[in-house]
Design a protein around this motif. Sequence first.
Motif, PDB file in Angstrom:
ATOM      1  N   UNK A  86     -13.854   6.227  -7.441  1.00 52.87           N
ATOM      2  CA  UNK A  86     -14.263   4.988  -7.924  1.00 52.87           C
ATOM      3  C   UNK A  86     -13.069   4.191  -8.795  1.00 52.87           C
ATOM      4  N   UNK A  87     -12.776   4.862  -9.606  1.00 54.39           N
ATOM      5  CA  UNK A  87     -11.698   4.584 -10.742  1.00 54.39           C
ATOM      6  C   UNK A  87     -10.214   4.076  -9.952  1.00 54.39           C
ATOM      7  N   UNK A  88     -10.038   5.118  -9.026  1.00 55.45           N
ATOM      8  CA  UNK A  88      -8.686   4.885  -8.306  1.00 55.45           C
ATOM      9  C   UNK A  88      -8.801   3.585  -7.330  1.00 55.45           C
ATOM     10  N   UNK A  89     -10.016   3.635  -6.796  1.00 59.26           N
ATOM     11  CA  UNK A  89     -10.417   2.443  -5.664  1.00 59.26           C
ATOM     12  C   UNK A  89     -10.118   1.191  -6.380  1.00 59.26           C
ATOM     13  N   UNK A  90     -10.970   1.173  -7.612  1.00 61.99           N
ATOM     14  CA  UNK A  90     -10.910  -0.164  -8.439  1.00 61.99           C
ATOM     15  C   UNK A  90      -9.491  -0.592  -8.766  1.00 61.99           C
ATOM     16  N   UNK A  91      -8.771   0.521  -9.363  1.00 57.99           N
ATOM     17  CA  UNK A  91      -7.603   0.202 -10.001  1.00 57.99           C
ATOM     18  C   UNK A  91      -6.701  -0.381  -8.489  1.00 57.99           C
ATOM     19  N   UNK A  92      -6.372   0.167  -7.466  1.00 56.25           N
ATOM     20  CA  UNK A  92      -5.826   0.202  -6.248  1.00 56.25           C
ATOM     21  C   UNK A  92      -6.089  -1.497  -5.835  1.00 56.25           C
ATOM     22  N   UNK A  93      -7.535  -1.610  -5.586  1.00 52.90           N
ATOM     23  CA  UNK A  93      -7.682  -2.735  -5.237  1.00 52.90           C
ATOM     24  C   UNK A  93      -7.558  -4.111  -6.056  1.00 52.90           C
ATOM     25  N   UNK A 104      -5.231   3.691   0.438  1.00 50.06           N
ATOM     26  CA  UNK A 104      -5.119   3.245   2.069  1.00 50.06           C
ATOM     27  C   UNK A 104      -6.492   2.626   2.146  1.00 50.06           C
ATOM     28  N   UNK A 105      -7.604   3.205   1.733  1.00 54.50           N
ATOM     29  CA  UNK A 105      -8.971   2.713   1.941  1.00 54.50           C
ATOM     30  C   UNK A 105      -8.872   1.388   0.995  1.00 54.50           C
ATOM     31  N   UNK A 106      -8.577   1.377  -0.256  1.00 54.62           N
ATOM     32  CA  UNK A 106      -8.604   0.098  -1.078  1.00 54.62           C
ATOM     33  C   UNK A 106      -7.752  -0.855  -0.282  1.00 54.62           C
ATOM     34  N   UNK A 122     -15.592  -5.830  -1.428  1.00 60.28           N
ATOM     35  CA  UNK A 122     -15.508  -4.831  -2.410  1.00 60.28           C
ATOM     36  C   UNK A 122     -16.080  -3.378  -2.136  1.00 60.28           C
ATOM     37  N   UNK A 123     -15.430  -2.301  -2.342  1.00 62.46           N
ATOM     38  CA  UNK A 123     -15.760  -0.943  -1.731  1.00 62.46           C
ATOM     39  C   UNK A 123     -17.263  -0.788  -2.235  1.00 62.46           C
ATOM     40  N   UNK A 125       0.733  -1.277  -0.047  1.00 63.09           N
ATOM     41  CA  UNK A 125       0.028   0.229  -0.003  1.00 63.09           C
ATOM     42  C   UNK A 125       0.858   1.304   0.134  1.00 63.09           C
ATOM     43  N   UNK A 126       1.745   1.305   0.724  1.00 67.25           N
ATOM     44  CA  UNK A 126       2.901   2.343   1.060  1.00 67.25           C
ATOM     45  C   UNK A 126       3.529   2.680  -0.573  1.00 67.25           C
TER      46      UNK A 126
END
Length: 215
Positions: free
Chosen positions: A117-124, A59-61, A70-71, A4-5
């Motif tokens: 939404x897109x960054x959450x999806x990509x990071x997750x 970090x949330x992802x 899934x967020x 994550x870091x």
Amino acid sequence: MDKVRVLCAMSGAMMQEFSTRTAVRLGDYTLFRLMLPPFQAFLDINVRKEVEKNRLVIRHAGVAQRGRRTPQEGDIQWLLQQARDIDRKFLQQAAPFPINIHIEYRDIDQLRARRIERLLELAGQLLSQWEVTPRFRTAVARLYSRAEFESLLCEILELYCAETRMLSRSVHIPRIFDSARDSLAETVHSVMVRVARGLAGELTHTVYRRPHSSA
């Protein structure tokens, strides 16, 4: 390794490079050359808040990924509220500049929610794949084609460009510049979009050049 870091650091480096390149390109315009020293300082403050927002999303992802969930829409709404708190700090830092900013969230939140939404999806997805794949580049290559990954990076950056253009409508500058504001805003937006597309292409080339040989 704290993935994550590492992902936060990658995102931060991308945004810093994006801001630097934008300022350099804007320096090609006479008006911006005259305004560049204070404008560069303003851009530096602006990009720091975006780095902080992206870090919060990543970090949330990571928390969601570790919890194997899934967020949902509630996560996005919570992150939107956190982004407003970051904005408030930005407005305090921007106070010394000869501008007044009143952010109209009704107009901005739709774009911002899409970017979150897109960054959450990509990071997750990256964090999940990276768990079972030893190298970052290999993880990316297993998730996306080269064109898909470039398109995702470009979309996230261009959503930021669109949000910045909309934010410019919230900026009240000295009356002497009123007539030029719309023209300046469009110039900034067009430069940002060109920089975003070029940077997305370069980063994608770096990732896919040798996807199985390095981190």
